[in-house]
Design a protein around this motif. Structure first.
Motif, PDB file in Angstrom:
ATOM      1  N   CYS B  83       0.823  -1.209   0.000  1.00 23.69           N
ATOM      2  CA  CYS B  83       0.000   0.000   0.000  1.00 23.69           C
ATOM      3  C   CYS B  83       0.860   1.264   0.000  1.00 23.69           C
ATOM      4  O   CYS B  83       0.541   2.241  -0.676  1.00 23.69           O
ATOM      5  CB  CYS B  83      -0.939   0.007   1.204  1.00 23.69           C
ATOM      6  SG  CYS B  83      -2.252  -1.208   1.057  1.00 23.69           S
ATOM      7  N   GLN B  84       1.947   1.238   0.758  1.00 31.13           N
ATOM      8  CA  GLN B  84       2.792   2.431   0.811  1.00 31.13           C
ATOM      9  C   GLN B  84       3.507   2.667  -0.515  1.00 31.13           C
ATOM     10  O   GLN B  84       3.602   3.805  -0.976  1.00 31.13           O
ATOM     11  CB  GLN B  84       3.801   2.307   1.954  1.00 31.13           C
ATOM     12  CG  GLN B  84       3.128   2.426   3.311  1.00 31.13           C
ATOM     13  CD  GLN B  84       4.130   2.542   4.448  1.00 31.13           C
ATOM     14  OE1 GLN B  84       5.092   1.790   4.508  1.00 31.13           O
ATOM     15  NE2 GLN B  84       3.895   3.476   5.354  1.00 31.13           N
ATOM     16  N   GLY B  87       0.861   3.892  -2.998  1.00 30.20           N
ATOM     17  CA  GLY B  87       0.416   5.253  -2.707  1.00 30.20           C
ATOM     18  C   GLY B  87       1.505   6.287  -2.924  1.00 30.20           C
ATOM     19  O   GLY B  87       1.267   7.325  -3.538  1.00 30.20           O
ATOM     20  N   ARG B  88       2.709   6.016  -2.413  1.00 33.05           N
ATOM     21  CA  ARG B  88       3.786   7.006  -2.462  1.00 33.05           C
ATOM     22  C   ARG B  88       4.485   7.041  -3.813  1.00 33.05           C
ATOM     23  O   ARG B  88       4.693   8.097  -4.381  1.00 33.05           O
ATOM     24  CB  ARG B  88       4.850   6.708  -1.389  1.00 33.05           C
ATOM     25  CG  ARG B  88       4.340   6.674   0.020  1.00 33.05           C
ATOM     26  CD  ARG B  88       4.232   8.024   0.632  1.00 33.05           C
ATOM     27  NE  ARG B  88       5.479   8.781   0.541  1.00 33.05           N
ATOM     28  CZ  ARG B  88       5.698   9.897   1.212  1.00 33.05           C
ATOM     29  NH1 ARG B  88       4.770  10.356   2.036  1.00 33.05           N
ATOM     30  NH2 ARG B  88       6.826  10.555   1.074  1.00 33.05           N
ATOM     31  N   ARG B  91       1.352   6.914  -6.765  1.00 27.85           N
ATOM     32  CA  ARG B  91       0.198   7.804  -6.583  1.00 27.85           C
ATOM     33  C   ARG B  91      -1.138   7.113  -6.834  1.00 27.85           C
ATOM     34  O   ARG B  91      -2.042   7.693  -7.435  1.00 27.85           O
ATOM     35  CB  ARG B  91       0.307   9.037  -7.503  1.00 27.85           C
ATOM     36  CG  ARG B  91       1.605   9.798  -7.348  1.00 27.85           C
ATOM     37  CD  ARG B  91       1.548  10.774  -6.197  1.00 27.85           C
ATOM     38  NE  ARG B  91       2.886  11.143  -5.770  1.00 27.85           N
ATOM     39  CZ  ARG B  91       3.250  11.328  -4.511  1.00 27.85           C
ATOM     40  NH1 ARG B  91       2.384  11.165  -3.548  1.00 27.85           N
ATOM     41  NH2 ARG B  91       4.461  11.674  -4.202  1.00 27.85           N
ATOM     42  N   ARG B  94      -6.361   4.978  -4.131  1.00 28.49           N
ATOM     43  CA  ARG B  94      -6.997   4.221  -3.054  1.00 28.49           C
ATOM     44  C   ARG B  94      -6.245   2.922  -2.790  1.00 28.49           C
ATOM     45  O   ARG B  94      -6.030   2.138  -3.707  1.00 28.49           O
ATOM     46  CB  ARG B  94      -8.443   3.910  -3.420  1.00 28.49           C
ATOM     47  CG  ARG B  94      -9.238   3.364  -2.252  1.00 28.49           C
ATOM     48  CD  ARG B  94     -10.700   3.577  -2.452  1.00 28.49           C
ATOM     49  NE  ARG B  94     -11.132   2.881  -3.649  1.00 28.49           N
ATOM     50  CZ  ARG B  94     -12.291   2.233  -3.749  1.00 28.49           C
ATOM     51  NH1 ARG B  94     -13.119   2.221  -2.737  1.00 28.49           N
ATOM     52  NH2 ARG B  94     -12.628   1.632  -4.854  1.00 28.49           N
ATOM     53  N   HIS B 109      -3.788   3.214   9.117  1.00 25.95           N
ATOM     54  CA  HIS B 109      -4.438   4.486   8.763  1.00 25.95           C
ATOM     55  C   HIS B 109      -3.462   5.631   8.922  1.00 25.95           C
ATOM     56  O   HIS B 109      -3.360   6.510   8.074  1.00 25.95           O
ATOM     57  CB  HIS B 109      -5.662   4.739   9.644  1.00 25.95           C
ATOM     58  CG  HIS B 109      -6.806   3.837   9.317  1.00 25.95           C
ATOM     59  ND1 HIS B 109      -7.390   3.811   8.086  1.00 25.95           N
ATOM     60  CD2 HIS B 109      -7.468   2.931  10.063  1.00 25.95           C
ATOM     61  CE1 HIS B 109      -8.368   2.914   8.079  1.00 25.95           C
ATOM     62  NE2 HIS B 109      -8.435   2.365   9.274  1.00 25.95           N
ATOM     63  N   GLN B 110      -2.726   5.608  10.042  1.00 26.60           N
ATOM     64  CA  GLN B 110      -1.743   6.671  10.282  1.00 26.60           C
ATOM     65  C   GLN B 110      -0.668   6.690   9.211  1.00 26.60           C
ATOM     66  O   GLN B 110      -0.100   7.733   8.914  1.00 26.60           O
ATOM     67  CB  GLN B 110      -1.072   6.479  11.640  1.00 26.60           C
ATOM     68  CG  GLN B 110      -1.937   6.872  12.812  1.00 26.60           C
ATOM     69  CD  GLN B 110      -1.187   6.690  14.127  1.00 26.60           C
ATOM     70  OE1 GLN B 110      -0.015   7.022  14.242  1.00 26.60           O
ATOM     71  NE2 GLN B 110      -1.857   6.142  15.107  1.00 26.60           N
ATOM     72  N   GLN B 112      -1.086   6.152   6.133  1.00 26.91           N
ATOM     73  CA  GLN B 112      -1.695   6.505   4.855  1.00 26.91           C
ATOM     74  C   GLN B 112      -2.225   5.377   3.972  1.00 26.91           C
ATOM     75  O   GLN B 112      -2.325   5.525   2.764  1.00 26.91           O
ATOM     76  CB  GLN B 112      -0.736   7.372   4.029  1.00 26.91           C
ATOM     77  CG  GLN B 112      -0.863   8.849   4.371  1.00 26.91           C
ATOM     78  CD  GLN B 112       0.447   9.410   4.873  1.00 26.91           C
ATOM     79  OE1 GLN B 112       1.474   9.224   4.228  1.00 26.91           O
ATOM     80  NE2 GLN B 112       0.418  10.068   6.005  1.00 26.91           N
ATOM     81  N   THR B 114      -5.467   3.811   2.739  1.00 27.76           N
ATOM     82  CA  THR B 114      -6.821   4.377   2.723  1.00 27.76           C
ATOM     83  C   THR B 114      -7.757   3.585   3.630  1.00 27.76           C
ATOM     84  O   THR B 114      -8.456   4.144   4.463  1.00 27.76           O
ATOM     85  CB  THR B 114      -7.399   4.382   1.294  1.00 27.76           C
ATOM     86  OG1 THR B 114      -6.362   4.682   0.369  1.00 27.76           O
ATOM     87  CG2 THR B 114      -8.519   5.382   1.167  1.00 27.76           C
TER      88      THR B 114
END
Lengths: 143, 222
Positions: B83-84, B87-88, B91, B94, B109-110, B112, B114
């Motif tokens: 997920c990281q 996301g990072r 981009r 979700r 959640h902390q 990042q 979703t």
């Protein structure tokens, strides 16, 4: 590391690297806790080690609490698995507010991204490559 | 729209099949070559064999064009990494992770992710809440367990039978979303009278669920 006389360090992963660090730091007078999933791993620790051992998966916050991570000055994540080291490092920073967090990361492609997330990483791959190249250059200039 | 599923086992197979059937552009990443071949044959989805925690593998799976990445591997640390990275680095808007240790939900959640779903927590929530109420036929937790939707059967001796809905004072955070009577679904209105045999769709926050169930069924939880 703070005003304390002896720093307290939590080492996650008691493989060759973790055990070596634990022994060294212990001899230097640090208070060391070593965490590993398997009890048998602690056999790697040398006779000079005078710290504590916690058996459990460090990906569980419960295990990190048992290691008193909330009172540690530094966490070193040295397991063989990058994703474990990276998760433990981030949990140590965000949940346990550990002042200094170091994680071993083998894959340089991952290392870069985690640096942007504020994790201090050490990559044996990059370190060795640098050393090989440095010595090769030394060799080349000699001939 | 494009969804990347990274994982293994049955959950991966059923999700891949479901998405493929609905015509979603889905890419599957699974560590084992054998499982990859099998999945591609059985689901018709595009399957890549590889380690999804490796940024190059996610890139190859088309992470730059994905709108959702689901991380379904058995280890929490791997799902967090997927997920990281998604996301990072790529981009992806979700990211959804399966979490084993319920305590890790919050930290995901902390960091990042979703949505972090702990099956352990949802299942234990359902079991705890359902214990004692025999009239509940089905229940599911939604919004990460902040709300539950239950189907409640009204027996003949239930206190709510015969009452118009406006006489029924449900707790603050509880609501009747529908009444199933025979093969019809009624939209609850103030004048609707409840009948024995009705199946009520009850939507409630965990704190109000028990009071609402008592009011409708008269049962005490045990």
């Amino acid at each position: 590391m703070g005003n304390k006389t002896s720093p307290s360090v939590v080492i996650v992963g008691c493989g060759r690297l973790g055990a070596l660090l634990a022994g060294e730091l212990s001899r230097e007078g640090a208070r060391v806790v070593v965490v590993d999933r398997f009890e048998a791993a602690f056999a790697q620790l040398d006779a000079g080690f005078s710290g504590f051992r916690v058996t459990g998966d460090a990906v569980e916050q419960r295990v990190l609490r048992l290691a008193n991570l909330d009172r540690a000055d530094c966490l070193m994540a040295t397991t063989e698995k990058d994703t474990v080291n990276l998760m433990v490092a981030q949990v140590a920073k965000t949940v346990f507010a550990v002042p200094r967090v170091l994680a071993r990361v083998y894959d340089p492609a991952r290392e870069e991204m985690y640096r942007t997330l504020g994790v201090e990483t050490i990559s044996p791959t990059s370190l060795s490559a640098g050393e090989f190249l440095r010595r090769f250059a030394g060799e080349a200039s000699r001939s | 729209m494009k969804v990347i599923l990274a994982g293994s086992g049955k959950i991966l197979y059923y999700l891949a099949r479901q998405f493929s059937r609905r015509g979603v552009d889905v890419r599957v990443v699974t560590p084992s070559e054998d499982e990859a071949r099998e999945l591609s044959r059985r689901t018709g989805a595009a399957v890549l064999a590889g380690d999804a925690t490796d940024p190059r593998v996610l890139y190859e799976a088309g992470a730059l064009r994905a709108h959702t990445v689901l991380a379904l591997l058995p280890n929490d640390e791997d799902n967090l990494a997927i997920c990281q990275i998604a996301g990072r680095m790529y981009r992806v808007p979700r990211t959804i992770a399966l979490v084993n240790d319920p305590e890790n939900e919050e930290i995901f959640h902390q960091l990042q992710v979703t949505t972090a779903i702990s099956a352990t927590r949802i299942l234990s929530l359902i079991i705890e809440e359902q214990a004692g109420f025999e009239e509940i036929a089905r229940m599911m937790a939604v919004g990460d367990g902040a709300v539950s939707v239950s189907e409640v059967l009204l027996r003949e001796d239930a206190p709510a039978v015969g009452l118009p809905l406006k006489k029924l004072t449900l707790p603050e955070e509880a609501l009747l979303g529908g009444i199933i009577r025979g093969d019809k679904v009624l939209i609850p209105k103030g004048g609707t009278h409840l009948q024995a045999g009705d199946r009520l769709i009850l939507i409630a926050a965990p704190a109000s669920l028990e009071a609402a169930l008592r009011l409708l069924t008269g049962e005490e939880s045990r």
